[in-house]
Scaffold this active site. Structure first.
Site, PDB file in Angstrom:
ATOM      1  N   GLY A  88       1.266  39.916 -14.471  1.00 14.05           N
ATOM      2  CA  GLY A  88       2.497  40.557 -14.919  1.00 14.05           C
ATOM      3  C   GLY A  88       2.494  42.060 -14.697  1.00 14.05           C
ATOM      4  N   LYS A 109      -3.858  47.488 -10.702  1.00 10.32           N
ATOM      5  CA  LYS A 109      -3.489  47.058 -12.054  1.00 10.32           C
ATOM      6  C   LYS A 109      -2.662  48.162 -12.703  1.00 10.32           C
ATOM      7  CE  LYS A 109      -5.661  45.075 -16.166  1.00 10.32           C
ATOM      8  NZ  LYS A 109      -6.946  44.692 -16.782  1.00 10.32           N
ATOM      9  N   ASP A 248      -7.554  32.603 -19.460  1.00  2.61           N
ATOM     10  CA  ASP A 248      -7.029  33.380 -18.327  1.00  2.61           C
ATOM     11  C   ASP A 248      -7.862  34.632 -18.086  1.00  2.61           C
ATOM     12  OD1 ASP A 248      -5.734  33.966 -20.928  1.00  2.61           O
ATOM     13  OD2 ASP A 248      -4.869  35.655 -19.850  1.00  2.61           O
ATOM     14  N   ASP A 258     -11.295  41.630 -17.019  1.00  3.87           N
ATOM     15  CA  ASP A 258     -10.291  42.042 -18.010  1.00  3.87           C
ATOM     16  C   ASP A 258     -10.919  42.719 -19.228  1.00  3.87           C
ATOM     17  OD1 ASP A 258      -8.318  41.386 -16.335  1.00  3.87           O
ATOM     18  OD2 ASP A 258      -7.489  39.733 -17.499  1.00  3.87           O
TER      19      ASP A 258
END
Ligand code: AMP
Ligand code: MG
Length: 482
Positions: A88, A109, A248, A258
């Site tokens: 996203g 990112k 995820d 992440d």
């Protein structure tokens, strides 16, 4: 071509991704490039630092050969199923082959909205960009598989959060960005064909030793499981709490990915949680193996449709593989802590001994990293730094008697030195450097990255970064910062 792209994921069927363009940031300022990583990737650092290179990192220039996409994935977030997540706020520019022949993703990112952004703006504040830069590079230097930071830019624009924040973009490099959640995305859609293609891609890319096996899916499960067991053991040996081990955020390559509300422990505590959104303690320090296993069960579920066995037999086969997690994890966990403690041989008492060492730290509110680093000093006959970490010396004295007995007073000093860092990215230091950067002072950020590049060497220039925080400096909560 300044970056020699060789894109394969963008050749997958259309339903794997959406073609996108990174947002432009005309006022962007390059903050840092990672010279050694650029060289590893065959990118000329001088070019990357030039106006043209910096424009690529800012999303202002799509380099030749790039094929920008946002990848589709789903996932369990804090145990709750979300059928559609996807990139996203990240754009995959493409893949390149590094000096060792390994395929690596180059992703921006904080690169703006994509069809998967839902309500979000696709942007990132500068704080989380710098946090990920620092922590992912520190992880790599500490010897833990992790995604890497190729560069960071300040966008010169504000992003709207609770308060307006300066924005940033991180150029991230990963073995791939394929997650357990990527498999779940297609599994949830009953898309067997996509699962097979994805599985074949993952095997070719990350587990080529499995190529050519007739029914490789349970072997793939076992291989991913081994890497995750080893990864989580390594995290725990550094006092690392990932903070959001959602499916995820678990890469099938076995890299740490992440770096959101993650943190390294200062004083040790088994159940320590940092993430402000992890109210139940689901992702606490000592829960991480259980959660990794839980995520691997979700991964196994996605592979079952591919396995060429009767329904009951498939489940049994998967259960057999999953049952191996405990052994793999324990082996790595015990071996790793034994190294930190300088134990040359492992016995049936090693597990309980590690546990009681950690209890010593928890009960005495002792700094995890300093304890092990200073134990290295003690192994060389200098106990004062170790002692200074304990208000009450009695428990330490009893523990030292046992330690001398277990190591026969001959701890493996060399292995201890390479396993016990002096410097980790401590939370209060990260907050400090972010605050400085938000006022355009990037010196603390640069100094911290430099200091963490050689974490195992004690260095008097960085003594302040080797110290435990004073109680008033401790930061107990981290935020997702999205
Ligand atoms: P993460 O917190 O990185 O695990 O992200 C969870 C999901 O939220 C992913 O699908 C992200 O792409 C999405 N996401 C996070 N922050 C943003 C944002 N600012 N704009 C759009 N999507 C976002
Ligand atoms: Mg994520």
């Amino acid at each position: 071509m300044a970056i020699r792209f060789d894109n394969t994921y963008a050749q997958m069927p259309d339903r794997f991704f959406e073609r996108v363009r990174p947002a432009r940031h005309p006022s962007a300022q390059l903050l840092r490039i990672n010279t050694p990583l650029a060289i590893e990737l065959g990118i000329d650092p001088a070019w990357l630092e030039s106006e043209t290179g910096a424009a690529v990192l800012a999303g202002n220039n799509i380099p030749d050969g790039a094929d920008p996409i946002a990848q589709a994935y789903a996932g369990h977030q804090f145990g709750g199923w979300v059928p559609q997540l996807g990139d996203g706020r990240a754009v995959l520019l493409g893949e390149l082959i590094d000096h060792e022949g390994q395929r690596r993703d180059l992703q921006l990112k904080g690169a703006g909205r994509t069809p998967w952004s839902r309500g979000g703006d696709g942007k990132s504040p500068l704080g989380p960009v710098l946090r990920e830069y620092v922590v992912s590079e520190a992880m790599a230097a500490l010897g833990v598989p992790a995604t890497r930071a190729l560069g960071a830019v300040a966008t010169g624009e504000e992003v709207q959060r609770e308060e307006p924040r300066p924005g940033g973009v991180l150029a991230r490099v990963a073995a791939s960005h394929i997650r357990v959640g990527t498999f779940q995305y297609f599994h949830a859609r009953d898309d067997r064909e996509a699962l097979r293609l994805l599985g074949e891609h993952v095997i070719a890319r990350h587990y080529p030793e499995l190529l050519g096996q007739e029914d490789p899916w349970m072997a793939l499960l076992g291989a991913v499981l081994k890497r995750q067991a080893s990864l989580v053991a390594k995290w725990m040996q550094l006092g690392f709490v990932h903070g959001v081990m959602n499916t995820d955020n678990m890469a099938v390559s076995g890299e740490t990915i992440d770096f959101g509300p993650c943190a390294f422990l200062d004083t040790f505590s088994f159940g320590k949680v940092f993430s402000s959104i992890d109210r139940g303690g689901r992702y606490a320090w000592d829960q991480q193996p259980l959660i990794a296993h839980w995520n691997l069960v979700r991964f196994a579920e996605t592979l079952l449709p591919l396995v060429d066995l009767a329904e009951g037999e498939k489940v049994e086969a998967a259960e057999d593989v999953l049952a191996g997690f405990e052994d793999h994890f324990q082996e790595e966990y015990y071996r790793g802590f034994a190294d930190k403690l300088g134990l040359r041989v492992l016995g049936s008492d090693t597990g309980p001994w590690i546990r009681s060492t950690l209890e010593l730290l928890e009960n005495g509110h002792v700094d995890f990293t300093r304890f092990f680093a200073c134990l290295g000093d003690a192994a060389r006959g200098q106990e004062s730094s170790l002692r200074s970490g304990f208000r009450d010396q009695d428990p330490l004295n009893s523990w030292l008697v046992e330690w001398h007995a277990l190591t026969e007073s001959q701890p493996d000093v060399e292995i201890m030195r390479t396993r016990n860092p002096w410097r980790i990215p401590r939370n209060h230091r990260i907050e400090e450097l972010i605050t400085a950067a938000e006022s355009d002072d990037y010196a603390p950020f640069h100094r911290f990255v430099d200091a963490l590049a050689h974490p195992f060497e004690k260095d008097s220039r960085f003594a302040d970064l080797e110290a435990a925080p004073r109680p008033e400096e401790c930061i107990d909560e981290t935020f997702c910062g999205t």
